[in-house]
Design a protein around this motif. Structure first.
Motif, PDB file in Angstrom:
ATOM      1  N   ASP A  20       5.681  14.031   4.810  1.00 41.25           N
ATOM      2  CA  ASP A  20       6.436  14.385   3.609  1.00 41.25           C
ATOM      3  C   ASP A  20       7.461  13.319   3.240  1.00 41.25           C
ATOM      4  N   ASP A  21       7.961  12.600   4.235  1.00 38.61           N
ATOM      5  CA  ASP A  21       8.974  11.570   3.967  1.00 38.61           C
ATOM      6  C   ASP A  21       8.358  10.259   3.515  1.00 38.61           C
ATOM      7  N   ALA A  22       7.046  10.123   3.634  1.00 40.53           N
ATOM      8  CA  ALA A  22       6.392   8.857   3.305  1.00 40.53           C
ATOM      9  C   ALA A  22       5.473   8.939   2.095  1.00 40.53           C
ATOM     10  N   LEU A  23       5.146  10.143   1.641  1.00 46.42           N
ATOM     11  CA  LEU A  23       4.213  10.279   0.523  1.00 46.42           C
ATOM     12  C   LEU A  23       4.736   9.543  -0.708  1.00 46.42           C
ATOM     13  N   GLY A  24       3.892   8.705  -1.272  1.00 46.34           N
ATOM     14  CA  GLY A  24       4.249   7.940  -2.449  1.00 46.34           C
ATOM     15  C   GLY A  24       5.027   6.679  -2.170  1.00 46.34           C
ATOM     16  N   ALA A  70       0.853  -1.188   0.000  1.00 46.72           N
ATOM     17  CA  ALA A  70       0.000   0.000   0.000  1.00 46.72           C
ATOM     18  C   ALA A  70       0.887   1.235   0.000  1.00 46.72           C
ATOM     19  N   ARG A  71       0.367   2.327  -0.556  1.00 46.72           N
ATOM     20  CA  ARG A  71       1.140   3.568  -0.635  1.00 46.72           C
ATOM     21  C   ARG A  71       0.339   4.730  -0.058  1.00 46.72           C
ATOM     22  N   LEU A  72       1.052   5.623   0.601  1.00 49.03           N
ATOM     23  CA  LEU A  72       0.441   6.828   1.148  1.00 49.03           C
ATOM     24  C   LEU A  72       0.339   7.856   0.024  1.00 49.03           C
ATOM     25  N   LEU A  73      -0.899   8.252  -0.303  1.00 60.02           N
ATOM     26  CA  LEU A  73      -1.113   9.153  -1.435  1.00 60.02           C
ATOM     27  C   LEU A  73      -1.379  10.600  -1.028  1.00 60.02           C
ATOM     28  N   ALA A  74      -2.037  10.817   0.091  1.00 65.55           N
ATOM     29  CA  ALA A  74      -2.361  12.188   0.508  1.00 65.55           C
ATOM     30  C   ALA A  74      -2.631  12.210   2.002  1.00 65.55           C
TER      31      ALA A  74
END
Length: 303
Positions: A138-142, A79-83
Motif C-alpha cells: 500500500d505504501d508503494a503503489l503508484g 518503473a512503477r508498482l501498479l498492482a
C-alpha cells in the motif's frame, strides 16, 4: 476506516460528528491503526507468518516472507508498482502455471516458494533469518519501484533475487496468454511482511469483523475473527468493524453510521468510536446530543 475525502455527510451524521469528541495525533497508517486494536506479543509486524497461519496452518517453526505477484510498469524515470495480489485478478491456474518456473530460483536460495492462496505467495525461511526492511504494498503503489527496494548489504541479495524473478516471469508464456485475454501480465514479485509468528495476539474486542487479509489474520491469531457483515449490528460485547475497503460515503451512512447512531440513541451501544488511518479517532455518545453549540461537521474528515 479510511478518510472519504470531500464527501459531505447528511445532516444527522454531520450533527453527530460535530458534537463528538475528536482525538488527533495518534500514529498514522494502516499498520498503526490495526495495532491500536490487535496486539502481537512480542510487538512486531510479521504479516507473512500471520497470514500464512490463517491460509495454511503451518507457520510455526519458520520465518515467512510474502512474495506476492505484482505488475510493474516501466516508464521514463524507471518503473512503477501498479498492482499487487488481488488487484491482478489471479486464480489457481495462474499460480499453477507461474510458480513452477520460480521454484528452482528460490529453492536453490534455500527458501521454497508456494501459494496456498493464488493471490498470496510465500517464501519459507529459517527462523533465525535476518531480513532487511521491506515496504508494504500500500505504501508503494503508484510510486517509483526503485525507491522502495530493500537497501544496504542485506538488501543486495533480495534485489538480485528480484531481478532474476522478473526475468523468469517476463519470459513466461503464460503472461502472453494473460495479455491476449486482456488481463495484465504478472511480471514481478513484491517482498514484504517478513518474520515469525508472535507468541500471542491480544485484543480488547470481543469480535473483530473484517474481510481484509491482514486484519483477519491478526484477529484469527487473537481468536476474535468474524466475517464483516453486510451492515452494522450492535450484537453483544465490544465489536470492531473494519471498513477499510469501503469507499462509498452513501453506503457508509446507510449501512453503518446511521444504524450505529440509532443504537447509541437507543442505549444499545454505549459509545461509537470512529478510528481513521490518519491517526484520528472520533467518539460519539448519547450525552453529546445536548451540545447544541457545536457546529455540524462539513465532511467526514472535518476536525
Amino acid at each position: 476506516m479510511r478518510r472519504l475525502g470531500a464527501a459531505a455527510p447528511s445532516a444527522p451524521v454531520a450533527t453527530a460528528l460535530g458534537r463528538g469528541d475528536l482525538r488527533i495525533g495518534l500514529d498514522a497508517g494502516r499498520r498503526a491503526q490495526l495495532l491500536r486494536h490487535l496486539h502481537p506479543v512480542p510487538q512486531h509486524w510479521p504479516v507473512a507468518a500471520l497470514t500464512r497461519q490463517r491460509d495454511a496452518g503451518d507457520a510455526a517453526g519458520a520465518a515467512w516472507l510474502r512474495a506476492d505477484p505484482c505488475r510493474v510498469q516501466p516508464d521514463i524515470n524507471g518503473a512503477r508498482l501498479l498492482a499487487v495480489g488481488e488487484g491482478l485478478g489471479l486464480d489457481a491456474q495462474d499460480a499453477a502455471q507461474l510458480l513452477p518456473a520460480l521454484k528452482p530460483l528460490f529453492g536453490d536460495a534455500g527458501m521454497p516458494i508456494d501459494a496456498p492462496v493464488p493471490t498470496r505467495w510465500y517464501l519459507r525461511l529459517p527462523p533465525s533469518s535476518s531480513l532487511p526492511a521491506f515496504t508494504e504494498p500500500d505504501d508503494a503503489l503508484g510510486a517509483d519501484l526503485f525507491e522502495h527496494l530493500a537497501q544496504g548489504p542485506e538488501g543486495r541479495r533480495w534485489r538480485s533475487l528480484l531481478s532474476e524473478a522478473q526475468v523468469v516471469l517476463h519470459n513466461h508464456p503464460w503472461n502472453a496468454r494473460r495479455q491476449e485475454a486482456g488481463r495484465p501480465a504478472i511480471n514481478s514479485l513484491w517482498f514484504w511482511g517478513g518474520g515469525v509468528l508472535p507468541d500471542h495476539v491480544g485484543s480488547d474486542h470481543a469480535q473483530v469483523c473484517s474481510d481484509e487479509d491482514v486484519a483477519g489474520a491478526l484477529a484469527s491469531a487473537a481468536g476474535v475473527a468474524r466475517p464483516l457483515p453486510a451492515r452494522f449490528d450492535a450484537g453483544g460485547g465490544d465489536l470492531l468493524f473494519d471498513l477499510v475497503a469501503l469507499r462509498d460515503a452513501a453506503t457508509l451512512e446507510r449501512d453503518w453510521l446511521l444504524p450505529a447512531l440509532d443504537a447509541v440513541r437507543a442505549r444499545a451501544l454505549d459509545a461509537l468510536h470512529l478510528d481513521f488511518a490518519d491517526g484520528s479517532v472520533r467518539t460519539l455518545t448519547r450525552g453529546q446530543r445536548w451540545r447544541f453549540w457545536r457546529r455540524p461537521a462539513s465532511g467526514f474528515a472535518s476536525a
